[in-house]
Design a protein around this motif. Structure first.
Motif, PDB file in Angstrom:
ATOM      1  N   PRO A 283       0.817  -1.221   0.000  1.00  0.00           N
ATOM      2  CA  PRO A 283       0.000   0.000   0.000  1.00  0.00           C
ATOM      3  C   PRO A 283       0.851   1.271   0.000  1.00  0.00           C
ATOM      4  O   PRO A 283       1.975   1.280   0.506  1.00  0.00           O
ATOM      5  CB  PRO A 283      -0.799  -0.123   1.292  1.00  0.00           C
ATOM      6  CG  PRO A 283       0.085  -0.923   2.208  1.00  0.00           C
ATOM      7  CD  PRO A 283       0.800  -1.900   1.306  1.00  0.00           C
ATOM      8  N   LYS A 284       0.305   2.326  -0.573  1.00  0.00           N
ATOM      9  CA  LYS A 284       0.944   3.642  -0.500  1.00  0.00           C
ATOM     10  C   LYS A 284       0.672   4.294   0.848  1.00  0.00           C
ATOM     11  O   LYS A 284       1.518   5.001   1.392  1.00  0.00           O
ATOM     12  CB  LYS A 284       0.435   4.555  -1.615  1.00  0.00           C
ATOM     13  CG  LYS A 284       0.878   4.153  -3.002  1.00  0.00           C
ATOM     14  CD  LYS A 284       0.345   5.103  -4.046  1.00  0.00           C
ATOM     15  CE  LYS A 284       0.960   6.499  -3.916  1.00  0.00           C
ATOM     16  NZ  LYS A 284       0.503   7.389  -5.006  1.00  0.00           N
ATOM     17  N   ALA A 285      -0.528   4.091   1.373  1.00  0.00           N
ATOM     18  CA  ALA A 285      -0.911   4.670   2.674  1.00  0.00           C
ATOM     19  C   ALA A 285      -2.084   3.877   3.233  1.00  0.00           C
ATOM     20  O   ALA A 285      -2.862   3.274   2.492  1.00  0.00           O
ATOM     21  CB  ALA A 285      -1.293   6.136   2.520  1.00  0.00           C
ATOM     22  N   VAL A 286      -2.192   3.864   4.565  1.00  0.00           N
ATOM     23  CA  VAL A 286      -3.289   3.181   5.250  1.00  0.00           C
ATOM     24  C   VAL A 286      -3.895   4.157   6.262  1.00  0.00           C
ATOM     25  O   VAL A 286      -3.175   4.790   7.044  1.00  0.00           O
ATOM     26  CB  VAL A 286      -2.804   1.903   5.970  1.00  0.00           C
ATOM     27  CG1 VAL A 286      -3.969   1.263   6.743  1.00  0.00           C
ATOM     28  CG2 VAL A 286      -2.221   0.913   4.979  1.00  0.00           C
ATOM     29  N   TYR A 287      -5.209   4.286   6.238  1.00  0.00           N
ATOM     30  CA  TYR A 287      -5.938   5.174   7.158  1.00  0.00           C
ATOM     31  C   TYR A 287      -6.929   4.324   7.951  1.00  0.00           C
ATOM     32  O   TYR A 287      -7.609   3.460   7.382  1.00  0.00           O
ATOM     33  CB  TYR A 287      -6.686   6.258   6.382  1.00  0.00           C
ATOM     34  CG  TYR A 287      -5.822   7.028   5.414  1.00  0.00           C
ATOM     35  CD1 TYR A 287      -5.126   8.161   5.812  1.00  0.00           C
ATOM     36  CD2 TYR A 287      -5.697   6.606   4.080  1.00  0.00           C
ATOM     37  CE1 TYR A 287      -4.319   8.865   4.918  1.00  0.00           C
ATOM     38  CE2 TYR A 287      -4.897   7.306   3.184  1.00  0.00           C
ATOM     39  CZ  TYR A 287      -4.219   8.431   3.604  1.00  0.00           C
ATOM     40  OH  TYR A 287      -3.423   9.113   2.716  1.00  0.00           O
ATOM     41  N   ASN A 288      -7.027   4.574   9.245  1.00  0.00           N
ATOM     42  CA  ASN A 288      -7.902   3.728  10.067  1.00  0.00           C
ATOM     43  C   ASN A 288      -8.517   4.482  11.245  1.00  0.00           C
ATOM     44  O   ASN A 288      -8.750   3.900  12.301  1.00  0.00           O
ATOM     45  CB  ASN A 288      -7.146   2.491  10.571  1.00  0.00           C
ATOM     46  CG  ASN A 288      -5.830   2.860  11.241  1.00  0.00           C
ATOM     47  OD1 ASN A 288      -5.636   4.001  11.664  1.00  0.00           O
ATOM     48  ND2 ASN A 288      -4.926   1.888  11.329  1.00  0.00           N
ATOM     49  N   THR A 289      -8.784   5.781  11.076  1.00  0.00           N
ATOM     50  CA  THR A 289      -9.360   6.548  12.185  1.00  0.00           C
ATOM     51  C   THR A 289     -10.884   6.489  12.199  1.00  0.00           C
ATOM     52  O   THR A 289     -11.511   6.784  13.212  1.00  0.00           O
ATOM     53  CB  THR A 289      -8.942   8.026  12.106  1.00  0.00           C
ATOM     54  OG1 THR A 289      -9.556   8.639  10.961  1.00  0.00           O
ATOM     55  CG2 THR A 289      -7.436   8.159  12.017  1.00  0.00           C
ATOM     56  N   GLY A 290     -11.513   6.142  11.071  1.00  0.00           N
ATOM     57  CA  GLY A 290     -12.963   6.190  10.972  1.00  0.00           C
ATOM     58  C   GLY A 290     -13.472   7.507  10.413  1.00  0.00           C
ATOM     59  O   GLY A 290     -14.629   7.611  10.001  1.00  0.00           O
ATOM     60  N   HIS A 291     -12.599   8.514  10.397  1.00  0.00           N
ATOM     61  CA  HIS A 291     -12.946   9.809   9.782  1.00  0.00           C
ATOM     62  C   HIS A 291     -11.658  10.344   9.149  1.00  0.00           C
ATOM     63  O   HIS A 291     -10.994  11.214   9.694  1.00  0.00           O
ATOM     64  CB  HIS A 291     -13.490  10.791  10.825  1.00  0.00           C
ATOM     65  CG  HIS A 291     -13.947  12.092  10.232  1.00  0.00           C
ATOM     66  ND1 HIS A 291     -15.221  12.293   9.750  1.00  0.00           N
ATOM     67  CD2 HIS A 291     -13.282  13.250  10.021  1.00  0.00           C
ATOM     68  CE1 HIS A 291     -15.324  13.522   9.282  1.00  0.00           C
ATOM     69  NE2 HIS A 291     -14.162  14.131   9.445  1.00  0.00           N
ATOM     70  N   ASP A 292     -11.333   9.801   7.991  1.00  0.00           N
ATOM     71  CA  ASP A 292     -10.060  10.110   7.338  1.00  0.00           C
ATOM     72  C   ASP A 292     -10.258  11.184   6.272  1.00  0.00           C
ATOM     73  O   ASP A 292     -11.138  11.070   5.427  1.00  0.00           O
ATOM     74  CB  ASP A 292      -9.473   8.856   6.681  1.00  0.00           C
ATOM     75  CG  ASP A 292      -9.357   7.699   7.671  1.00  0.00           C
ATOM     76  OD1 ASP A 292      -8.945   7.951   8.806  1.00  0.00           O
ATOM     77  OD2 ASP A 292      -9.688   6.562   7.292  1.00  0.00           O
ATOM     78  N   VAL A 293      -9.399  12.202   6.343  1.00  0.00           N
ATOM     79  CA  VAL A 293      -9.410  13.255   5.330  1.00  0.00           C
ATOM     80  C   VAL A 293      -8.144  13.091   4.484  1.00  0.00           C
ATOM     81  O   VAL A 293      -7.030  13.201   4.993  1.00  0.00           O
ATOM     82  CB  VAL A 293      -9.440  14.656   5.966  1.00  0.00           C
ATOM     83  CG1 VAL A 293      -9.441  15.737   4.868  1.00  0.00           C
ATOM     84  CG2 VAL A 293     -10.666  14.804   6.859  1.00  0.00           C
TER      85      VAL A 293
END
Length: 324
Positions: free
Chosen positions: A126-136
Motif C-alpha cells: 500500500p501507498k498509505a493506510v488510514y484507520n481513524t474512521g474519519h479520514d481526510v
C-alpha cells in the motif's frame, strides 16, 4: 558676602534640579517613544501575518471537500463508489479532499499504487493506510488515485474507489514535481504544427516526432478543443501501444497545455478519448540530454606589426650585448 554665596548656591542647586528634571523628562519621553514604536511594530507584524494567512487560505478556498459515498459513507456496496465518482460529473482537482467515514473496528482505507492492485484488491504494497474512521485525504498529485478496504471480502463486493485528479488552473496549489535544477530555455514545439492535437492520420504524429530532435529544456504545446479531448502522459511503451490511460504520469485538460521536457529518455503522450488514441492520436518523443556549449581553444591573436616596428625589432638584433 554670605548672601551672595547663599544666593549662588541656591541658583546652582536650582539649575541642577532643573537639569535633573529635564533628564528625567527626556528619559520618560524616550521610553514612551520606544514603547509606541515597539507597539506599532508588533501591530504591523500582526497585520502582515493576518494578510499572509488570508492570502494562503484564499488560495485554497477553491478546493472542494467530498464525503465519499455521501450519506452511505465508506461501506461494502456493489459499484456504489464508481457511480458516486461519476455522479454529477464530478471533476477532482489537485488540492481537493476526500472524507472517508466508517466503523474503524471492522474497516479501514488503503491507498494502492496502481490499477492492477485496485482490480484484484491487492493490498500487499500500500501507498498509505488510514484507520481513524474519519479520514481526510487531500489529493496532492494529478493522475488516478486508488482506494480499497483491507477487508478482502468487502473489497471484492465493491468497496473500492478510483478517482482521476487533474490540475486546476485557478488553484494556487503548485504541481508536485519540479526540476531540481535550473534548465536552460530550449525550443518550443507545437505538437502537430498547424494541425494541432486531433485525429488526423494514424501515422501523422509519429512522422512529426521523428523529424525533430528534442532536448532537455524543450517544451511541447498541445492545442485542442478541451471539451472533447485531453492529454495523458503515460509511463511506458506497453501503455502507449495499447492506449492504456489507467496509470498516467500527468493529465492535462486545458486545451492549451505546455509540457516541459525535464528528463532525457522516451516520453509518451496519448488521449484518453475512446477510439481517438487507436486512430493515431498519440505521440512518442525521444528526448536527448541538453546540448553542451562548444568551447573553442583560445589561440593567441596574430600580431600585425607596422613596417617601422619590424625595422626596430631587426635593428635590436645588432645591439651589442653587455659583457659579464
Amino acid at each position: 558676602m554670605y548672601s551672595i554665596l547663599f544666593h549662588s548656591h541656591i541658583t546652582h542647586s536650582s539649575t541642577l534640579s532643573h537639569s535633573t528634571n529635564l533628564s528625567f523628562s527626556s528619559i520618560i519621553l524616550c521610553d514612551l517613544s520606544c514603547l509606541i514604536m515597539a507597539t506599532r511594530t508588533r501591530i504591523l507584524s500582526l497585520v502582515f501575518a493576518m494578510m499572509m494567512s488570508f492570502t494562503v487560505l484564499s488560495g485554497y478556498s477553491s478546493a472542494k471537500i467530498y464525503k465519499v459515498g455521501d450519506s452511505q459513507g465508506w461501506t461494502a456496496k456493489d459499484d456504489v463508489y464508481y457511480a458516486w465518482a461519476e455522479r454529477d460529473y464530478k471533476e477532482f482537482h489537485v488540492g481537493d479532499s476526500l472524507v472517508f467515514e466508517y466503523d474503524p473496528s471492522i474497516n479501514d482505507v488503503t491507498q494502492v499504487s496502481g490499477g492492477l492492485e485496485y482490480e484484484f484488491c491487492d493490498l500487499s504494497s500500500p501507498k498509505a493506510v488510514y484507520n481513524t474512521g474519519h479520514d481526510v485525504v487531500t489529493l496532492m498529485e494529478p493522475g488516478f488515485h486508488y482506494f480499497i478496504t483491507s477487508n478482502q471480502e468487502q473489497c471484492v463486493l465493491g468497496q473500492k474507489l478510483e478517482v482521476l485528479v487533474v490540475h486546476d488552473p485557478s488553484s494556487l496549489v503548485p504541481p508536485p514535481t519540479t526540476p531540481s535544477k535550473t534548465l536552460p530555455v530550449g525550443e518550443t514545439y507545437k505538437v502537430g504544427d498547424s494541425e494541432g492535437w486531433k485525429v488526423y492520420d494514424s501515422d501523422f504524429y509519429n512522422k512529426w516526432s521523428e523529424e525533430k530532435q528534442f532536448h532537455v529544456g524543450d517544451s511541447l504545446i498541445f492545442e485542442y478543443a478541451d471539451e472533447v479531448n485531453d492529454v495523458y502522459e503515460i509511463s511506458g511503451d506497453l501503455e502507449f501501444m495499447t492506449c492504456d490511460p489507467t496509470s498516467p504520469v500527468s493529465v492535462y485538460k486545458t486545451g492549451h497545455d505546455l509540457v516541459r521536457l525535464t528528463e532525457p529518455g522516451v516520453h509518451y503522450f496519448i488521449t484518453s478519448q475512446s477510439g481517438y488514441c487507436e486512430a493515431g492520436l498519440k505521440v512518442r518523443v525521444m528526448v536527448g540530454p541538453q546540448p553542451k556549449a562548444v568551447a573553442y581553444p583560445n589561440f593567441p591573436k596574430k600580431v600585425d606589426l607596422s613596417a617601422m616596428e619590424r625595422l626596430n625589432n631587426w635593428l635590436q638584433t645588432f645591439k651589442p650585448q653587455p659583457h659579464h
